[in-house]
Design an enzyme around this catalytic site. Structure first.
Site, PDB file in Angstrom:
ATOM      1  CG  HIS A 127      19.553  10.023 -15.736  1.00  0.00           C
ATOM      2  ND1 HIS A 127      19.615   9.293 -16.487  1.00  0.00           N
ATOM      3  CD2 HIS A 127      20.804  10.201 -15.151  1.00  0.00           C
ATOM      4  CE1 HIS A 127      20.891   9.330 -16.866  1.00  0.00           C
ATOM      5  NE2 HIS A 127      21.150   9.974 -16.087  1.00  0.00           N
ATOM      6  CG  ASP A 205      16.680   5.992 -11.812  1.00  0.00           C
ATOM      7  OD1 ASP A 205      17.826   4.994 -11.610  1.00  0.00           O
ATOM      8  OD2 ASP A 205      16.756   6.825 -12.806  1.00  0.00           O
ATOM      9  CD  GLN A 208      23.217   7.807  -9.430  1.00  0.00           C
ATOM     10  OE1 GLN A 208      24.796   7.646  -9.000  1.00  0.00           O
ATOM     11  NE2 GLN A 208      23.846   8.324 -10.500  1.00  0.00           N
ATOM     12  CE  LYS A 231      24.328   5.030 -13.434  1.00  0.00           C
ATOM     13  NZ  LYS A 231      25.537   6.476 -14.030  1.00  0.00           N
ATOM     14  CB  CYS A 369      21.091  12.758 -18.076  1.00  0.00           C
ATOM     15  SG  CYS A 369      22.220  12.435 -18.897  1.00  0.00           S
TER      16      CYS A 369
END
Ligand SMILES: Cc1ncc(COP(=O)(O)O)c(C=O)c1O
Length: 412
Positions: A127, A205, A208, A231, A369
């Site tokens: 991303h 990261d 998600q 999220k 992104c």
């Protein structure tokens, strides 16, 4: 632990007031969860309670409300530590979200430890939030960036040369856990273990992943892990950065101001240890309190169950979409996370999303992104449906019917 079979996903859905509405005269089907999740009543009520009963500044006052606000804020930090199995609450820095967490590491650990000639390793799946901060850092330090390649439409990493890539002068390896545009689940524990053997510092990261599957940063073996509250059913504007304690304590401050100091003179300042060193100024206080409620809510369901449900919906969607003609589906065939990116032949992703919206189905279209990845795959954008535990198989079926109608509209 609850059995997956007896979780009533339809009942959980009723915890989300926003889902009970019509859009353009059609029942809302919200399939844009990778962008942001909806909020259950428990989170909305925690925020309301905080503002109606406890609001005060933290760490400053010695009056009752300030104590309550401080206790709520620090309890949320301890809860965040257990949510990702950090060894200590001191390893949790509150941030505005994943983006700020990564920027914090780049601006502190990165600026202190990287120099011209060093290499930052990323993957081609990243991303922009896990790309641009490293490009900025590279410009400032003279370090270079290298990438683990992606195989193609399946969106999996080509790990055939990983040991050659994880070699000097690589100093830092930052990787996405779950790709927001492909649904790939990267083998982060294995990658972190390989990096650690070579003394390379790692960041995962988790934007998600954190709210979708059980996360254990100690088992993962990463040095840093960043995620966003919005999220995972929490409020916007709050997130967390995990960092191993000895790394955090050796890092210079990110921003200067109140709350992050031990003592200040006109010439010199002594800083608090982590995590408060990285939290200058009045923080977002309601954010961690809402996030705490969100983490409790998710873990009452069980993220292992959520993950299974996510994957079932994504596999079902892929199976049904694959039966259509003139469609290109992206992402892995095995072990796909809860999302599917696709393109209809000769129909722009934005047209798909606009027409789906008219049918009450909220999708996302664009580069997500991940512009360099889109370029690599030779596309400008994709349409994406992303699922969460409050989505149902009936919604997926309806979404696919809507896609079929869009194809017919374009004469396919
Ligand atoms: C994989 C990934 N990383 C980072 C981010 C950035 O998250 P935020 O905008 O909450 O900081 C996102 C958001 O979509 C994402 O999907």
């Amino acid at each position: 632990m609850q059995d997956a079979k007896i979780i009533d996903w339809y009942r959980l859905r009723r915890d989300f007031p926003i889902l009970d509405q019509q859009v353009h005269g059609k029942p809302l089907i919200y399939l844009d969860n990778a962008a942001t999740s909806q909020k259950p009543r428990a989170v909305i009520e925690a925020l309301t309670h905080y503002y109606e009963r406890d609001n005060a500044n933290v760490h400053r006052g010695i009056h009752e409300l300030s104590n309550r606000a401080t206790n709520g804020f620090e309890a949320a930090r301890a809860r965040t530590a257990t949510f990702i199995n950090a060894a200590s609450a001191d390893e949790i820095v509150f941030t505005r979200g994943t983006t700020e967490g990564i920027n914090l590491v780049a601006a502190t650990w990165g600026l202190k430890n990287l120099k011209a000639g060093d290499v930052i390793l990323l993957t081609e799946l990243e991303h922009h939030s896990n790309l641009v901060p490293w490009q900025l850092l590279a410009q400032r330090t003279g370090a270079k960036i290298a990438y683990v390649p992606v195989t193609g439409d399946e969106g999996t990493l080509d790990l055939s040369r990983i040991d050659a890539l994880l070699a000097p002068p690589v100093k830092f390896f930052s990787m996405v856990h779950i790709s927001n545009s492909m649904g790939t689940v990267n083998p982060v524990a294995e990658l972190c273990a390989r990096a650690r053997k070579r003394g390379i510092i790692t960041l995962v990261d988790g934007a998600q992943s954190a709210g979708h599957l059980p996360v254990d940063v100690q088992a993962m073996g990463c040095d840093f892990f960043a995620f966003s509250g919005h999220k995972i059913c929490g409020p916007t504007g709050i997130g967390a950065l995990y960092g191993r304690q000895e790394l955090l304590n050796a890092m210079p401050p990110y921003q200067g101001g109140g709350e992050m100091i031990l003592s200040v003179g006109y010439d010199k300042t002594d800083f608090k240890p982590a995590p408060h060193r990285f939290e200058a100024g009045t923080p977002d206080i309601s954010g961690p309190i809402g996030l705490h409620a969100a983490m409790d809510y998710l873990d009452a369901i069980g993220r292992d169950h959520i993950w299974r449900h996510d994957q079932e919906l994504a596999n079902h969607a892929c199976e049904k979409l694959s039966a259509l003609n003139n469609i290109r589906i992206f992402g892995p065939k095995q072990n796909r996370a809860g999302l599917v990116s696709f393109l209809l032949k000769e129909v722009h992703a934005h047209e798909v999303v606009t027409l789906a919206d008219q049918a009450g189905v909220a999708l996302r279209g664009g580069h997500h992104c991940t512009q360099p990845l889109m370029h690599k795959l030779g596309v400008e954008s994709t349409a994406r449906a992303s699922f969460y535990f409050y989505n149902t198989q009936a919604e997926v079926d309806h979404f696919v019917e809507v896609i079929r109608e869009i194809q017919k509209f374009f004469g396919q």
